[in-house]
Structures are given as structure tokens and as C-alpha cells.
Design an enzyme around this catalytic site. Structure first.
Site, PDB file in Angstrom:
ATOM      1  CD  GLU A  34      -3.109  -0.251   0.009  1.00  0.00           C
ATOM      2  OE1 GLU A  34      -3.027   0.068  -1.203  1.00  0.00           O
ATOM      3  OE2 GLU A  34      -3.843  -1.163   0.405  1.00  0.00           O
ATOM      4  N   GLY A 122     -12.438   2.587  -1.449  1.00  0.00           N
ATOM      5  CA  GLY A 122     -11.073   2.059  -1.605  1.00  0.00           C
ATOM      6  C   GLY A 122     -11.015   0.901  -2.586  1.00  0.00           C
ATOM      7  CB  SER A 125     -15.480   3.481  -8.073  1.00  0.00           C
ATOM      8  OG  SER A 125     -15.244   4.614  -7.293  1.00  0.00           O
ATOM      9  CD  GLU A 158      -7.868   9.432 -10.115  1.00  0.00           C
ATOM     10  OE1 GLU A 158      -8.748   8.911 -10.815  1.00  0.00           O
ATOM     11  OE2 GLU A 158      -8.092   9.964  -9.011  1.00  0.00           O
ATOM     12  CG  ASP A 170      -5.878   2.130  -7.845  1.00  0.00           C
ATOM     13  OD1 ASP A 170      -5.250   1.320  -7.147  1.00  0.00           O
ATOM     14  OD2 ASP A 170      -6.271   3.220  -7.413  1.00  0.00           O
TER      15      ASP A 170
HETATM   16  C1  GLA Z   1      -4.947   4.771  -4.338  1.00  0.00           C
HETATM   17  C2  GLA Z   1      -4.083   5.091  -5.548  1.00  0.00           C
HETATM   18  C3  GLA Z   1      -3.092   3.977  -5.836  1.00  0.00           C
HETATM   19  C4  GLA Z   1      -2.311   3.579  -4.590  1.00  0.00           C
HETATM   20  C5  GLA Z   1      -3.247   3.386  -3.397  1.00  0.00           C
HETATM   21  C6  GLA Z   1      -2.493   3.193  -2.117  1.00  0.00           C
HETATM   22  O1  GLA Z   1      -5.779   3.683  -4.616  1.00  0.00           O
HETATM   23  O2  GLA Z   1      -4.882   5.311  -6.678  1.00  0.00           O
HETATM   24  O3  GLA Z   1      -2.219   4.349  -6.880  1.00  0.00           O
HETATM   25  O4  GLA Z   1      -1.297   4.499  -4.319  1.00  0.00           O
HETATM   26  O5  GLA Z   1      -4.130   4.484  -3.217  1.00  0.00           O
HETATM   27  O6  GLA Z   1      -1.740   2.042  -2.182  1.00  0.00           O
END
Ligand code: GLA
Length: 389
Positions: A34, A122, A125, A158, A170
Site C-alpha cells: 500500500e 477504496g 471506482s 486521474e 489501480d
Molecule cells: C490509491 C491510488 C493507488 C495507490 C493506493 C495506495 O488507490 O490510486 O495508486 O497508491 O491508493 O496504495
């Protein structure tokens, strides 16, 4: 056939004359790794069987007409009028903006999208909209972009109008997901491999805290800056520290005198988390789910105390989960400040335990959390017309 899929198809047919192409764009979970996708780390996400369906078709004029079915809201613009707006519009407009910037030409299209992926939970989406739309436009307008190009464009989207300086995780999980597998991704080289999940007696539960603190995106961008500052300070001591992947937690501890207190904590978390992901993949390869789960608890401690992206609601859920020996691992998942907790829990008692946790949470915060038992699935794909009729 999924109700959501049929609903999206039907809404399209009610509004537009064309026959749409249909796509499914999944949300993602992240087992471990993370806040290190933007810190030269490794991550272990998976696409999940909750997501967004798109019905989309060219319309032979220059109007872009998008309907967000779950919100019953519309975005109607001309192809040459791409400007930043508010809310979900920016996910669509961000995609159109980066395509225009790269001189990748598209014309007007009609689109309906919606699904069963909660926002702010989280589960990415936003990436599901951006990467899903890009994938769909790539097919409909035959842009001939490959999956990696789509992932990078979705990330730039994004960064643009939504303004979150996210990493690549993501979008990558959304596009490269594989059924029953996690995806191990090296966020520098973008090399990746599938990691089979032999969870056997265990299942994956996601508890959506239903809490989403507003600071999420500003604090996210702040963490990025803090990490950059830490890296610069460490590199100024020794050039070999030019990437977090070459810095051990012990190096951070040894050189803490050069780091302001907050920056020290961030750097310690990042270096520890990079180590944990390496260990986690080894453990999964050896089918050691119990030891793998322990690392999830450790990640949570780090996210809470060092990276400081948790919140009381999420900490409560993780602490409750810890009370059950049948939960082998649990932690905050995603960017933080609310969102979801991922739990690896014994299958035969999973519903009972997760319901008990949710009910304690209700008593404590008066919030109805939701749980989803999810499975890793394939990344964004077209749903072919043979399966539509
Ligand atoms: C969000 C970001 C990802 C990543 C997570 C944390 O989801 O979009 O790129 O950094 O937080 O791990």
C-alpha cells in the site's frame, strides 16, 4: 446474466438508437503493497467481481453523451469542448483530455455506465471508470492501443482533472487482472506476473466502512511530496539511496538524524512495506496463507502509526477482526482515510464473523458497514454480443 449488465444495456436502448458494445470494468483489491506504487515498490492487487458495466457506441456526430445510470446524471459535451468540471464528469473528461493531448482522435459517442462498485470505498471506482472507458473507446474507435498504454493513459487521466497524483496500481489491476490470481507488479519496470491464490479454506471479505474522509485526495498528494522529500534527503547522504527499493528500513533508522520526524515515519513505512511485499509473494508461492495474513496485520500497523492514513472507524474494524483466530489477516486497503478493510478469513465461519464485526461497528459508530465476499477475476473486457441476447 447480471442484472446490472441488463439494466445498463436497457437504459442505453431507451436513450439511443444504436446497438451498444458492452464492457465490464472491475474494481480492485490490494492484498499488500500500500502506498508504494508511487514509491518504486511492488504491489499485489487483483481485479474483483464487482465493477462497472459500459454500454457504448459511436454516434456519427461530434457530441459525447454519457449517462451515469446509478446517479441518473448526464454529461453532454462537444468533442472539442473538453474542460475540467466537477465530480464524476472529471473521470470521463480526464480521459478525453489525455487522449486529445496525445493527439489520439475520437469522435462523438453515446455511453451509459453503472454497476455495483461502491464509490469512496477504496475499491478504485475512479480507475474502473477511467480504464474501462479507455478500453471501450480503444475497441469502438479501433485506436490500437495495448493494455499497458491504456493503463498509463488512465493514470494520466486521474492526474489531470480529478487531480489525484495516483500510482499505476489501480489501472494495472483493472486491465491485467486474472481469475483466481493476484498480480505481482514491479512499479518501476512494470514487469508483472500472476500469483495463483491457493486460499483453500479461506475467503476474501471486504468490509466497506462507509466512511470517506474529505482529506483523502489532499493527504494522498501530501504523502507523495513527503516521500519525495525523504528520498532527496537520503540521496544527499549517499547516492546509492536513489530509490526506496535500494533503501532498507535499517538505513532509514541509521540516518534518521537527517529526516524531519514525519518524513522519517513515512520513509520507514515505505521501506518496510517494500520488504513485506517480497516476503508476502514468497509465502503465497508456498501456500502459507496464515503467515501471509500476519503481514497484512503488520501493514495495517504501519499505515496507522507511520504513514498515518487510517482513521478510528477503520482501526476499530481491524481490531475487531484481530479478536478472531479464524481471521488470519486484516488491514486498511487503498488510499485510506476511510474506505475498506480487507480480511482473509476461514470460509466456513466467514459470514458469522464478518456479521459480528459489522454489528459491533454499528453499535460503536452507528454506521451500517457492508461486506462483500469477492473473488479475483479477469481485467476489463468486452462482453460479446453472443452473450447479450
Ligand atoms: C490509491 C491510488 C493507488 C495507490 C493506493 C495506495 O488507490 O490510486 O495508486 O497508491 O491508493 O496504495
Amino acid at each position: 446474466m447480471e442484472t446490472n449488465f441488463v439494466r445498463i444495456f436497457e437504459i442505453f436502448k431507451q436513450h439511443f438508437p444504436e446497438n451498444p458494445s458492452m464492457f465490464f470494468s472491475p474494481g480492485r483489491l490490494n492484498f499488500i503493497g500500500e502506498h508504494i506504487d508511487y514509491n518504486d515498490g511492488f504491489v499485489l492487487p487483483a481485479a474483483i467481481n464487482k465493477g462497472i458495466w459500459f454500454a457504448i457506441q459511436k454516434n456519427n456526430h461530434n457530441t459525447i453523451h454519457c449517462i451515469a445510470a446509478d446517479l441518473n446524471e448526464v454529461l453532454l459535451i462537444q468533442v472539442n469542448e473538453i474542460k475540467k468540471q466537477q465530480g464524476w464528469h472529471n473521470y470521463i473528461l480526464g480521459v478525453l483530455h489525455v487522449l486529445a493531448e496525445k493527439h489520439i482522435e475520437i469522435k462523438g459517442f453515446n455511453c451509459v455506465f453503472g454497476g455495483n462498485l461502491p464509490q469512496g470505498a477504496g475499491l478504485s471506482s475512479s480507475a474502473a471508470i477511467e480504464a474501462g472507458l479507455l478500453f471501450a473507446l480503444n475497441e469502438v474507435f479501433q485506436l490500437k492501443l495495448d493494455l499497458l498504454q491504456l493503463a498509463l493513459l488512465a493514470q494520466s487521466a486521474e492526474h489531470s482533472f480529478p487531480g489525484v497524483q495516483c500510482g499505476i496500481m489501480d489501472m494495472f489491476a483493472n486491465l491485467f487482472g486474472k481469475t483466481n490470481n493476484a498480480i505481482w507488479l514491479d512499479c518501476v519496470s512494470l514487469q508483472h506476473r500472476t500469483v495463483p491464490l491457493y486460499l483453500d479454506a479461506y475467503t476474501i471479505a471486504i468490509i466497506n466502512s462507509k466512511v470517506h474522509h474529505n482529506l483523502a485526495s489532499s493527504e494522498y498528494n501530501k504523502r507523495r511530496l513527503e516521500c519525495n522529500e525523504g528520498l532527496q534527503l537520503l540521496t544527499s547522504l549517499d547516492k546509492k539511496f536513489n530509490s526506496f527499493r535500494y533503501i532498507m528500513p535499517s538505513d532509514v533508522i541509521t540516518h534518521q538524524f537527517i529526516l524531519p520526524a514525519t518524513i522519517y515515519k513515512r520513509c520507514l513505512f515505505v521501506t518496510e512495506e517494500i520488504k513485506r511485499v517480497k516476503k508476502a509473494v514468497e509465502l503465497l508461492d508456498h501456500k502459507n496463507v496464515e503467515a501471509f495474513g500476519k503481514l497484512l496485520f503488520e501493514t495495517h500497523e504501519g499505515l496507522k502509526n507511520l504513514y498515518e492514513v487510517s482513521c478510528p472507524e477503520i482501526d476499530f474494524l481491524v481490531n475487531e477482526a484481530k479478536n478472531y483466530p479464524q481471521v488470519v489477516g486484516a488491514r486498511l486497503m487503498g488510499g485510506g482515510f476511510g474506505g475498506s478493510v480487507i480480511c482473509i478469513v476461514q470460509k466456513n465461519v466467514a459470514s458469522t464473523i464478518i456479521n459480528a464485526i459489522i454489528s459491533k461497528y454499528q453499535q460503536q459508530f452507528n454506521i451500517n458497514a457492508e461486506a462483500y465476499f469477492v473473488q479475483p477475476v479477469n481485467g476489463t473486457h468486452e462482453i460479446l454480443s453472443t452473450s447479450i441476447s
